[in-house]
Design a protein around this motif. Structure first.
Motif, mmCIF file in Angstrom:
data_model
loop_
_atom_site.group_PDB
_atom_site.id
_atom_site.type_symbol
_atom_site.label_atom_id
_atom_site.label_comp_id
_atom_site.label_asym_id
_atom_site.label_seq_id
_atom_site.Cartn_x
_atom_site.Cartn_y
_atom_site.Cartn_z
ATOM 1 N N GLY A 1 9.749 7.019 -13.562
ATOM 2 C CA GLY A 1 9.806 8.062 -12.557
ATOM 3 C C GLY A 1 8.577 8.939 -12.532
ATOM 4 O O GLY A 1 7.788 8.990 -13.456
ATOM 5 N N GLY A 2 8.417 9.674 -11.428
ATOM 6 C CA GLY A 2 7.333 10.633 -11.332
ATOM 7 C C GLY A 2 6.338 10.293 -10.251
ATOM 8 O O GLY A 2 6.377 9.233 -9.646
ATOM 9 N N THR A 3 5.446 11.220 -9.992
ATOM 10 C CA THR A 3 4.389 11.040 -9.012
ATOM 11 C C THR A 3 3.119 10.601 -9.728
ATOM 12 O O THR A 3 2.630 11.312 -10.602
ATOM 13 C CB THR A 3 4.127 12.355 -8.254
ATOM 14 N N ALA A 4 2.602 9.440 -9.373
ATOM 15 C CA ALA A 4 1.429 8.896 -10.036
ATOM 16 C C ALA A 4 0.225 8.934 -9.119
ATOM 17 O O ALA A 4 0.276 8.443 -7.994
ATOM 18 C CB ALA A 4 1.692 7.461 -10.482
ATOM 19 N N LYS A 5 -0.870 9.529 -9.595
ATOM 20 C CA LYS A 5 -2.124 9.472 -8.855
ATOM 21 C C LYS A 5 -2.821 8.154 -9.182
ATOM 22 O O LYS A 5 -3.082 7.849 -10.345
ATOM 23 C CB LYS A 5 -3.017 10.651 -9.239
ATOM 24 N N TYR A 6 -3.105 7.411 -8.141
ATOM 25 C CA TYR A 6 -3.711 6.093 -8.270
ATOM 26 C C TYR A 6 -5.136 6.157 -7.738
ATOM 27 O O TYR A 6 -5.358 6.369 -6.554
ATOM 28 C CB TYR A 6 -2.861 5.084 -7.494
ATOM 29 N N GLN A 7 -6.105 5.991 -8.624
ATOM 30 C CA GLN A 7 -7.519 6.070 -8.252
ATOM 31 C C GLN A 7 -7.982 4.717 -7.730
ATOM 32 O O GLN A 7 -8.129 3.759 -8.490
ATOM 33 C CB GLN A 7 -8.366 6.474 -9.461
ATOM 34 N N ILE A 8 -8.197 4.621 -6.403
ATOM 35 C CA ILE A 8 -8.630 3.353 -5.845
ATOM 36 C C ILE A 8 -10.144 3.234 -5.915
ATOM 37 O O ILE A 8 -10.862 4.211 -6.106
ATOM 38 C CB ILE A 8 -8.113 3.159 -4.404
ATOM 39 N N ALA A 9 -10.638 2.003 -5.778
ATOM 40 C CA ALA A 9 -12.067 1.756 -5.961
ATOM 41 C C ALA A 9 -12.903 2.289 -4.812
ATOM 42 O O ALA A 9 -14.025 2.750 -5.014
ATOM 43 C CB ALA A 9 -12.319 0.257 -6.131
ATOM 44 N N TRP A 10 -12.357 2.244 -3.590
ATOM 45 C CA TRP A 10 -13.139 2.638 -2.428
ATOM 46 C C TRP A 10 -12.388 3.687 -1.623
ATOM 47 O O TRP A 10 -11.398 4.234 -2.085
ATOM 48 C CB TRP A 10 -13.474 1.401 -1.585
ATOM 49 N N THR A 11 -12.850 3.944 -0.420
ATOM 50 C CA THR A 11 -12.213 5.000 0.373
ATOM 51 C C THR A 11 -10.950 4.530 1.075
ATOM 52 O O THR A 11 -10.218 5.335 1.634
ATOM 53 C CB THR A 11 -13.198 5.542 1.426
ATOM 54 N N GLY A 12 -10.692 3.239 1.064
ATOM 55 C CA GLY A 12 -9.500 2.688 1.694
ATOM 56 C C GLY A 12 -9.853 1.557 2.637
ATOM 57 O O GLY A 12 -10.476 1.764 3.674
ATOM 58 N N ASP A 13 -9.476 0.312 2.269
ATOM 59 C CA ASP A 13 -9.757 -0.865 3.082
ATOM 60 C C ASP A 13 -8.880 -1.998 2.581
ATOM 61 O O ASP A 13 -7.875 -1.762 1.914
ATOM 62 C CB ASP A 13 -11.237 -1.221 3.028
ATOM 63 N N ASN A 14 -9.239 -3.250 2.894
ATOM 64 C CA ASN A 14 -8.391 -4.377 2.493
ATOM 65 C C ASN A 14 -8.317 -4.569 0.982
ATOM 66 O O ASN A 14 -7.517 -5.364 0.511
ATOM 67 C CB ASN A 14 -8.861 -5.668 3.171
ATOM 68 N N GLY A 15 -9.119 -3.835 0.225
ATOM 69 C CA GLY A 15 -9.010 -3.886 -1.232
ATOM 70 C C GLY A 15 -7.704 -3.315 -1.744
ATOM 71 O O GLY A 15 -7.322 -3.526 -2.896
ATOM 72 N N VAL A 16 -6.989 -2.564 -0.893
ATOM 73 C CA VAL A 16 -5.668 -2.041 -1.260
ATOM 74 C C VAL A 16 -4.634 -2.511 -0.247
ATOM 75 O O VAL A 16 -3.638 -1.840 0.018
ATOM 76 C CB VAL A 16 -5.661 -0.499 -1.369
ATOM 77 N N LEU A 17 -4.844 -3.688 0.315
ATOM 78 C CA LEU A 17 -3.935 -4.218 1.336
ATOM 79 C C LEU A 17 -2.505 -4.322 0.826
ATOM 80 O O LEU A 17 -1.556 -3.873 1.475
ATOM 81 C CB LEU A 17 -4.438 -5.595 1.789
ATOM 82 N N GLY A 18 -2.332 -4.928 -0.345
ATOM 83 C CA GLY A 18 -0.987 -5.093 -0.893
ATOM 84 C C GLY A 18 -0.348 -3.771 -1.258
ATOM 85 O O GLY A 18 0.871 -3.590 -1.086
ATOM 86 N N GLU A 19 -1.161 -2.836 -1.744
ATOM 87 C CA GLU A 19 -0.635 -1.520 -2.085
ATOM 88 C C GLU A 19 -0.140 -0.782 -0.843
ATOM 89 O O GLU A 19 0.910 -0.132 -0.868
ATOM 90 C CB GLU A 19 -1.718 -0.680 -2.765
ATOM 91 N N VAL A 20 -0.898 -0.884 0.235
ATOM 92 C CA VAL A 20 -0.500 -0.225 1.483
ATOM 93 C C VAL A 20 0.814 -0.811 1.991
ATOM 94 O O VAL A 20 1.714 -0.084 2.426
ATOM 95 C CB VAL A 20 -1.608 -0.368 2.546
ATOM 96 N N VAL A 21 0.945 -2.131 1.904
ATOM 97 C CA VAL A 21 2.184 -2.782 2.326
ATOM 98 C C VAL A 21 3.353 -2.313 1.461
ATOM 99 O O VAL A 21 4.412 -1.936 1.970
ATOM 100 C CB VAL A 21 2.054 -4.316 2.253
ATOM 101 N N ALA A 22 3.152 -2.332 0.147
ATOM 102 C CA ALA A 22 4.218 -1.934 -0.772
ATOM 103 C C ALA A 22 4.639 -0.486 -0.549
ATOM 104 O O ALA A 22 5.831 -0.153 -0.607
ATOM 105 C CB ALA A 22 3.764 -2.134 -2.221
ATOM 106 N N ASP A 23 3.663 0.365 -0.273
ATOM 107 C CA ASP A 23 3.953 1.773 -0.024
ATOM 108 C C ASP A 23 4.736 1.941 1.274
ATOM 109 O O ASP A 23 5.734 2.657 1.325
ATOM 110 C CB ASP A 23 2.639 2.555 0.028
ATOM 111 N N ALA A 24 4.288 1.253 2.331
ATOM 112 C CA ALA A 24 4.942 1.368 3.636
ATOM 113 C C ALA A 24 6.356 0.809 3.613
ATOM 114 O O ALA A 24 7.255 1.318 4.311
ATOM 115 C CB ALA A 24 4.111 0.639 4.695
ATOM 116 N N LYS A 25 6.579 -0.216 2.821
ATOM 117 C CA LYS A 25 7.897 -0.843 2.743
ATOM 118 C C LYS A 25 8.845 -0.109 1.786
ATOM 119 O O LYS A 25 10.026 -0.439 1.699
ATOM 120 C CB LYS A 25 7.752 -2.292 2.265
ATOM 121 N N GLY A 26 8.326 0.880 1.065
ATOM 122 C CA GLY A 26 9.171 1.642 0.150
ATOM 123 C C GLY A 26 9.397 0.987 -1.192
ATOM 124 O O GLY A 26 10.288 1.389 -1.942
ATOM 125 N N TRP A 27 8.551 0.023 -1.535
ATOM 126 C CA TRP A 27 8.771 -0.708 -2.785
ATOM 127 C C TRP A 27 8.344 0.074 -4.023
ATOM 128 O O TRP A 27 8.900 -0.134 -5.105
ATOM 129 C CB TRP A 27 8.075 -2.074 -2.715
#
Length: 339
Positions: free
Chosen positions: A34-60
């Motif tokens: 549990g808890g709020t986790a700060k996740y430091q991504i490598a770039w400003t936001g692009d396809n390098g976090v494609l799966g993360e964006v999907v997982a976040d949007a789907k509530g996983w």
């Protein structure tokens, strides 16, 4: 990897305790997710976090008990230092050597999963003056970004080529110098199709195919987080693996979600780049061991290559100080085996 090649404390609320970039939820014990986790991504936001964006949007992530906050990176952001210093719970780094170098300098970080099995770095040349194999570098001028000489020299060393026979020139991320003949080849990520668009045709020689096997988009955390918060990292890996599996089968929808989160991106270029990237994410290694897999032997080869090139300013790190398979073992049953 983005359209513009940007390729790339906090407050404890409600009585929670700020620990290493996350806020522990009430009742979440030392191994809790549990808890709020700060996740430091490598770039400003692009396809390098494609799966993360999907997982976040789907509530996983929420299902996994992790409320994830994406913390942007960029060319002037040292994500490893931020995670090491506690400004983020864990992070993603574009290239595996960053973790090795940080560990050798005393930063207590280790990789716990790998996003891109085969690093996208390549050397781009024009058909009229091609670099199709390492030997073709001899007598040529190669354009690299600042700090990129290390990988080029590793490629040369792996192929027994004297680096004095190759001229190196520092350039930016714009491929105009190559187009105008100022350099004979230029380093770039094969996923950066937007940058290559100014070239009518081009040849590609990957560092991976030249004997330098680096990982891309490496997930890492501090020793303390790995030891004290295993459930959080396991939840993150399981949800992220699910996101990339979904992107693999529903790429159009996945890119729509990516562009919705980062409106400055162009869907067409992100879609094409993601098609290329997914082939580097899902390989024979993931078909065997699942998304996120990484090899001790490959990590050791990287350490050995960088030791040979005298890149470590202090004693080279051991494999066990650079990576751990604990999180991968704990999530083995839930990580998709695609390749």
């Amino acid at each position: 990897m983005s359209d513009k090649v940007s390729r790339r404390r906090f407050l404890a609320a409600g009585g929670g305790l700020a620990v290493g970039g996350f806020v522990t939820a009430c009742g979440g014990g030392p191994g809790g997710a549990g808890g709020t986790a700060k996740y430091q991504i490598a770039w400003t936001g692009d396809n390098g976090v494609l799966g993360e964006v999907v997982a976040d949007a789907k509530g996983w992530y929420k299902e996994a008990g992790v409320k994830l906050t994406f913390q942007p990176g960029g060319p002037n952001v040292n994500g490893v230092t931020l995670v090491s210093g506690g400004a983020a719970a864990f992070g993603q780094n574009a290239s595996s050597p960053a973790v090795m170098m940080a560990r050798s300098q005393g930063q207590p970080v280790r990789a716990f999963a790998v996003g891109v099995q085969q690093h996208p770095l390549a050397y781009i040349s024009l058909p009229g003056n091609p670099v199709r194999k390492p030997e073709d570098f001899i007598g040529k001028t190669v354009g690299i970004q600042a700090g990129g000489d290390v990988v080029l020299y590793a490629v040369l060393a792996a192929n027994n080529i004297d680096k004095s026979k190759v001229k190196v020139q520092v350039v930016g991320s714009d491929f105009t110098p190559l187009k105008r003949g100022k350099v004979d080849a230029m380093a770039g990520w094969i996923t950066n199709l937007e940058a290559f668009s100014i070239l009518d045709e081009y040849e590609t020689l990957r560092a991976w195919d030249s004997g330098v096997h680096l990982y891309g988009n490496v997930y890492f955390a501090t020793d303390t987080t790995i030891e004290k918060r295993p459930k959080m990292l396991q939840g993150f890996v399981e949800a992220t693996a699910r996101g990339y599996e979904y992107a693999h089968g529903h790429l159009d929808e996945a890119v729509d979600l990516l562009v919705k989160k980062y409106p400055g991106l162009k869907k067409e270029s992100q879609f094409k780049a993601s098609e290329v990237l997914l082939k580097l994410i899902f390989t024979e290694a993931t078909a065997k061991d699942g998304w996120g897999a990484m090899s001790r032997d490959l990590w050791q080869r990287q350490i050995s290559q960088y030791t040979q090139l005298k890149q470590f300013t202090s004693k080279p790190p051991t494999v066990d100080k650079v990576m751990t398979t604990d999180v991968l073992r704990a999530t083995a049953a839930s990580r998709p085996k695609l390749g």
